[in-house]
Design a protein around this motif. Structure first.
Motif, PDB file in Angstrom:
ATOM      1  N   ASN A   1      46.378  65.535  62.859  1.00 34.71           N
ATOM      2  CA  ASN A   1      45.210  65.721  62.135  1.00 34.71           C
ATOM      3  C   ASN A   1      44.816  65.096  61.114  1.00 34.71           C
ATOM      4  O   ASN A   1      43.494  64.773  60.842  1.00 34.71           O
ATOM      5  CB  ASN A   1      45.175  67.282  61.917  1.00 34.71           C
ATOM      6  CG  ASN A   1      44.713  68.368  63.150  1.00 34.71           C
ATOM      7  OD1 ASN A   1      44.416  67.857  64.205  1.00 34.71           O
ATOM      8  ND2 ASN A   1      45.035  69.684  63.000  1.00 34.71           N
TER       9      ASN A   1
ATOM     10  N   LYS B   1      43.402  62.012  62.506  1.00 31.53           N
ATOM     11  CA  LYS B   1      41.991  62.294  63.124  1.00 31.53           C
ATOM     12  C   LYS B   1      40.919  62.537  61.966  1.00 31.53           C
ATOM     13  O   LYS B   1      39.845  61.974  61.921  1.00 31.53           O
ATOM     14  CB  LYS B   1      42.019  63.175  64.020  1.00 31.53           C
ATOM     15  CG  LYS B   1      40.762  63.723  64.793  1.00 31.53           C
ATOM     16  CD  LYS B   1      40.968  64.573  66.123  1.00 31.53           C
ATOM     17  CE  LYS B   1      41.405  65.816  65.919  1.00 31.53           C
ATOM     18  NZ  LYS B   1      41.640  66.649  67.080  1.00 31.53           N
TER      19      LYS B   1
ATOM     20  N   ASP C   1      47.117  64.882  53.010  1.00 28.56           N
ATOM     21  CA  ASP C   1      46.461  63.652  53.420  1.00 28.56           C
ATOM     22  C   ASP C   1      45.528  63.343  52.364  1.00 28.56           C
ATOM     23  O   ASP C   1      44.907  64.223  51.589  1.00 28.56           O
ATOM     24  CB  ASP C   1      45.856  63.694  54.861  1.00 28.56           C
ATOM     25  CG  ASP C   1      44.928  64.771  54.930  1.00 28.56           C
ATOM     26  OD1 ASP C   1      44.018  64.766  54.178  1.00 28.56           O
ATOM     27  OD2 ASP C   1      45.208  65.498  55.851  1.00 28.56           O
TER      28      ASP C   1
ATOM     29  N   ILE D   1      38.408  70.004  53.562  1.00 27.53           N
ATOM     30  CA  ILE D   1      37.841  71.189  54.273  1.00 27.53           C
ATOM     31  C   ILE D   1      37.588  71.989  53.218  1.00 27.53           C
ATOM     32  O   ILE D   1      37.996  72.387  52.189  1.00 27.53           O
ATOM     33  CB  ILE D   1      38.980  71.892  54.945  1.00 27.53           C
ATOM     34  CG1 ILE D   1      39.774  71.224  56.041  1.00 27.53           C
ATOM     35  CG2 ILE D   1      38.776  73.595  55.499  1.00 27.53           C
ATOM     36  CD1 ILE D   1      41.123  71.359  56.650  1.00 27.53           C
TER      37      ILE D   1
ATOM     38  N   LYS E   1      38.802  77.409  66.882  1.00 29.99           N
ATOM     39  CA  LYS E   1      38.070  77.255  65.745  1.00 29.99           C
ATOM     40  C   LYS E   1      37.884  75.791  65.572  1.00 29.99           C
ATOM     41  O   LYS E   1      39.012  75.072  65.196  1.00 29.99           O
ATOM     42  CB  LYS E   1      38.413  78.003  64.579  1.00 29.99           C
ATOM     43  CG  LYS E   1      37.611  77.824  63.346  1.00 29.99           C
ATOM     44  CD  LYS E   1      36.097  78.437  63.421  1.00 29.99           C
ATOM     45  CE  LYS E   1      35.187  78.070  62.287  1.00 29.99           C
ATOM     46  NZ  LYS E   1      34.105  78.782  62.185  1.00 29.99           N
ATOM     47  N   ARG E   2      36.564  75.265  65.403  1.00 28.72           N
ATOM     48  CA  ARG E   2      36.415  73.769  64.904  1.00 28.72           C
ATOM     49  C   ARG E   2      35.328  73.574  64.071  1.00 28.72           C
ATOM     50  O   ARG E   2      34.792  74.320  64.081  1.00 28.72           O
ATOM     51  CB  ARG E   2      36.062  72.815  66.206  1.00 28.72           C
ATOM     52  CG  ARG E   2      37.189  73.257  67.392  1.00 28.72           C
ATOM     53  CD  ARG E   2      37.005  71.867  68.370  1.00 28.72           C
ATOM     54  NE  ARG E   2      37.645  70.647  67.845  1.00 28.72           N
ATOM     55  CZ  ARG E   2      37.035  69.392  67.732  1.00 28.72           C
ATOM     56  NH1 ARG E   2      35.756  69.552  68.425  1.00 28.72           N
ATOM     57  NH2 ARG E   2      37.688  68.457  67.194  1.00 28.72           N
ATOM     58  N   LEU E   3      35.448  72.634  63.071  1.00 33.37           N
ATOM     59  CA  LEU E   3      34.552  72.585  62.061  1.00 33.37           C
ATOM     60  C   LEU E   3      33.512  71.349  62.549  1.00 33.37           C
ATOM     61  O   LEU E   3      32.562  71.071  61.930  1.00 33.37           O
ATOM     62  CB  LEU E   3      34.931  72.370  60.889  1.00 33.37           C
ATOM     63  CG  LEU E   3      35.923  73.370  60.324  1.00 33.37           C
ATOM     64  CD1 LEU E   3      36.349  72.916  58.892  1.00 33.37           C
ATOM     65  CD2 LEU E   3      35.224  74.716  60.273  1.00 33.37           C
ATOM     66  N   HIS E   4      33.713  70.670  63.875  1.00 30.41           N
ATOM     67  CA  HIS E   4      33.055  69.544  64.082  1.00 30.41           C
ATOM     68  C   HIS E   4      32.759  69.442  65.564  1.00 30.41           C
ATOM     69  O   HIS E   4      33.467  70.437  66.302  1.00 30.41           O
ATOM     70  CB  HIS E   4      33.602  68.292  63.770  1.00 30.41           C
ATOM     71  CG  HIS E   4      34.077  68.159  62.209  1.00 30.41           C
ATOM     72  ND1 HIS E   4      33.548  67.888  61.237  1.00 30.41           N
ATOM     73  CD2 HIS E   4      35.351  68.624  61.794  1.00 30.41           C
ATOM     74  CE1 HIS E   4      34.073  67.862  60.120  1.00 30.41           C
ATOM     75  NE2 HIS E   4      35.302  68.407  60.363  1.00 30.41           N
TER      76      HIS E   4
ATOM     77  N   GLY F   1      38.627  67.069  70.479  1.00 19.94           N
ATOM     78  CA  GLY F   1      39.988  68.310  70.338  1.00 19.94           C
ATOM     79  C   GLY F   1      39.375  69.363  71.031  1.00 19.94           C
ATOM     80  O   GLY F   1      38.244  69.639  71.155  1.00 19.94           O
ATOM     81  N   SER F   2      40.398  70.157  70.926  1.00 18.48           N
ATOM     82  CA  SER F   2      39.917  71.715  71.495  1.00 18.48           C
ATOM     83  C   SER F   2      40.039  72.748  70.709  1.00 18.48           C
ATOM     84  O   SER F   2      39.852  73.944  70.732  1.00 18.48           O
ATOM     85  CB  SER F   2      40.914  71.944  72.531  1.00 18.48           C
ATOM     86  OG  SER F   2      42.305  71.899  72.167  1.00 18.48           O
ATOM     87  N   GLY F   3      40.483  72.633  69.146  1.00 13.10           N
ATOM     88  CA  GLY F   3      40.482  73.807  68.213  1.00 13.10           C
ATOM     89  C   GLY F   3      41.900  74.526  68.422  1.00 13.10           C
ATOM     90  O   GLY F   3      41.873  75.697  68.144  1.00 13.10           O
TER      91      GLY F   3
ATOM     92  N   GLY G   1      45.295  73.128  67.935  1.00 14.29           N
ATOM     93  CA  GLY G   1      46.301  72.820  67.303  1.00 14.29           C
ATOM     94  C   GLY G   1      46.847  73.508  66.017  1.00 14.29           C
ATOM     95  O   GLY G   1      48.175  74.028  66.063  1.00 14.29           O
ATOM     96  N   LEU G   2      46.086  74.063  65.288  1.00 17.37           N
ATOM     97  CA  LEU G   2      46.435  74.666  64.130  1.00 17.37           C
ATOM     98  C   LEU G   2      46.647  76.023  64.460  1.00 17.37           C
ATOM     99  O   LEU G   2      47.558  76.714  63.976  1.00 17.37           O
ATOM    100  CB  LEU G   2      45.368  74.659  63.083  1.00 17.37           C
ATOM    101  CG  LEU G   2      44.990  73.557  62.248  1.00 17.37           C
ATOM    102  CD1 LEU G   2      44.035  73.682  61.337  1.00 17.37           C
ATOM    103  CD2 LEU G   2      46.303  72.891  61.507  1.00 17.37           C
TER     104      LEU G   2
HETATM  105  P1  ADP Z   1      41.273  70.372  66.856  1.00 12.88           P
HETATM  106  O1  ADP Z   1      42.172  69.396  65.969  1.00 12.88           O
HETATM  107  O2  ADP Z   1      41.436  70.187  68.039  1.00 12.88           O
HETATM  108  O3  ADP Z   1      39.798  70.468  66.278  1.00 12.88           O
HETATM  109  P2  ADP Z   1      42.887  72.104  65.217  1.00 12.88           P
HETATM  110  O4  ADP Z   1      43.133  73.614  65.594  1.00 12.88           O
HETATM  111  O5  ADP Z   1      44.074  71.273  65.014  1.00 12.88           O
HETATM  112  O6  ADP Z   1      41.957  71.674  66.184  1.00 12.88           O
HETATM  113  O7  ADP Z   1      42.015  71.980  63.919  1.00 12.88           O
HETATM  114  C1  ADP Z   1      40.940  72.940  63.539  1.00 12.88           C
HETATM  115  C2  ADP Z   1      40.079  72.383  62.757  1.00 12.88           C
HETATM  116  O8  ADP Z   1      40.428  72.325  61.364  1.00 12.88           O
HETATM  117  C3  ADP Z   1      39.669  70.965  62.980  1.00 12.88           C
HETATM  118  O9  ADP Z   1      38.573  70.922  63.960  1.00 12.88           O
HETATM  119  C4  ADP Z   1      39.112  70.447  61.864  1.00 12.88           C
HETATM  120  O10 ADP Z   1      37.659  70.648  61.471  1.00 12.88           O
HETATM  121  C5  ADP Z   1      39.952  71.080  60.564  1.00 12.88           C
HETATM  122  N1  ADP Z   1      41.022  70.422  60.150  1.00 12.88           N
HETATM  123  C6  ADP Z   1      42.431  70.563  60.721  1.00 12.88           C
HETATM  124  N2  ADP Z   1      43.091  69.562  60.184  1.00 12.88           N
HETATM  125  C7  ADP Z   1      42.496  68.750  59.154  1.00 12.88           C
HETATM  126  C8  ADP Z   1      42.607  67.841  58.107  1.00 12.88           C
HETATM  127  N3  ADP Z   1      43.844  67.220  57.880  1.00 12.88           N
HETATM  128  N4  ADP Z   1      41.678  67.279  57.425  1.00 12.88           N
HETATM  129  C9  ADP Z   1      40.382  67.887  57.745  1.00 12.88           C
HETATM  130  N5  ADP Z   1      40.085  68.989  58.441  1.00 12.88           N
HETATM  131  C10 ADP Z   1      41.151  69.287  59.280  1.00 12.88           C
END
Ligand code: ADP
Length: 404
Positions: free
Chosen positions: A299, A302, A328, A333, A346-349, A356-358, A360-361
């Protein structure tokens, strides 16, 4: 009264044979003053037993009691009868009433213990409560006893309801997890067919049909591939809950090294500089911890910004836990999104901005919480992000070493 004898106080008109529940006490729980109350009193002074019962009855309880003076009597009575409350003197000639808390724990019973004692300093009273007593009443203040009994029983009822709600929640989560697993597992095969054949269509019929056909086939291929990623991620998410804890001594330096190696291509392409401080040896599920570090580092790569990317991994011991941090200097965020990003999907983009699929976290959160830790992010838009998570420090840290 001779030592070691069990005294059944019969001043109460009837010692009612309540219908009982399994291991907790009588099924009828009078947490209002006025109901039937069955107490087990740990006391060597019959006069004090009488005074306690009188105080309870005067307040409206229909109180009856058995009396124990030793651990053996106490355990025996507990095994044979259900009780609403234990009233325990702190110091008996051969026993300490507080040990009743330990016996209850051993027997797996949740019955409130109220310490009723003579000269007990405030500090000792607080200590009793820390050790598990519900409350403390001085013998020269028995007028407070009924209210304290009522409150202790009400707390017990609330504890029971809370436990039941947690049990229902856990069951419903398990059902959902099972559903997600079966759905994502069984969707894989038909999806693979759709993806394969739409890709075949795209290859074989490119430029052979009209422009619109090429465009539609491209959309279909893209949709099928995205759905495949989603289903695979969902499967990975539900697999976390299905794997055993698998805790073992895990050197986090090795885990981070492996994570960086697995991401070698993206690390090189992005020009990221990944460094780590000396990291501890923890008791954890190594492969799941690898997934966490890999997701967080991926992440960070990315969501990098325009500055050369620097990722720093560190850990510090705070009390009984290790706090890990993956920092990083990327896009950051907004603080109001700091919690929501850990929710599944949940994704912010948009996928066009960042793929991505939202999931990972949410996988990281599930893994860390299953290992007894917490995970969160500290960040500001444009200021980089620091993801932090904790793990219990259950073993002494191993030799610390860092990435050169
Ligand atoms: P994905 O990477 O597939 O979108 P994640 O669950 O890993 O899904 O992350 C969710 C959201 O959190 C991301 O879409 C992004 O908006 C935000 N995010 C995660 N890691 C970072 C990061 N290191 N810097 C900025 N935003 C992040």
């Amino acid at each position: 009264m001779p030592m070691g004898c069990v005294l059944c106080v019969s001043a109460c008109p009837t010692l009612v044979a309540d219908s009982t529940n399994a291991r907790g006490g009588p099924s009828e729980r009078p947490d209002k003053i006025g109901g039937k109350l069955r107490a087990l009193i740990v006391e060597d002074e019959p006069a004090d037993v009488e005074l306690m019962l009188r105080a309870l009855r005067q307040a409206g309880f229909e109180a009856s009691a058995d009396v124990a003076q030793t651990a053996e009597e106490f355990t025996d009575l507990l095994r044979r009868n259900p009780y609403h409350v234990i009233l325990a003197d702190y110091k008996l000639p051969t026993w300490n009433g507080m040990e009743s808390v330990e016996v209850l724990r051993r027997e797996g019973l949740d019955v409130p213990v109220i310490v009723v004692s003579g000269a007990l300093g405030e500090l000792t009273a607080v200590e009793c409560i820390k050790q598990g007593a519900s409350d403390y009443v001085p013998k020269d203040h028995l007028v407070c006893l009924p209210e304290k009994v009522r409150r202790a029983m009400q707390d017990k009822r609330l504890r029971g309801e809370h436990k039941q709600t947690l049990g229902e929640l856990a069951r419903s989560n398990q059902d959902l997890e099972q559903f997600a697993y079966v759905a994502s597992h069984d969707l894989q095969e038909p999806l693979r067919m759709v993806a394969t054949y739409t890709q075949l269509l795209a290859e074989r019929y490119r430029d052979k049909l009209d422009d619109n056909a090429d465009k539609y086939i491209h959309y279909a291929v893209d949709g099928a591939l995205r759905m495949q990623t989603l289903v695979q991620d969902l499967l990975a998410f539900s697999r976390v809950g299905r794997q055993g804890a698998g805790l073992q001594s895990t050197d986090c330096n090795v885990v981070v090294e492996t994570a960086v190696k697995n991401l070698q291509t993206t690390v090189v392409e992005s020009g990221a500089r990944v460094t780590n401080d000396p990291l501890p040896v923890v008791v954890a599920n190594g492969s799941q911890l690898l997934q966490v570090f890999q997701n967080l580092i991926a992440n960070a790569i990315k969501f990098r910004g325009s500055d050369p990317l620097a990722i720093r991994i560190s850990a510090s011991k705070q009390g009984k836990e290790w706090v890990f941090s993956v920092a990083d200097n990327g896009i950051g965020i907004a603080p109001e999104q700091a919690e929501s990003i850990f929710a599944i999907f949940k994704r912010l983009h948009t996928s066009a901005e960042y793929p991505g699929s939202g999931i990972g976290l949410s996988i990281c959160k599930k893994i860390i919480e299953r290992q007894g830790g917490r995970i969160w992010v500290e960040s500001e838009t444009g200021q980089g992000s620091t993801f932090k998570f904790t793990l219990p420090a259950t073993t002494p840290p191993g030799e610390l070493r860092s990435r050169p």
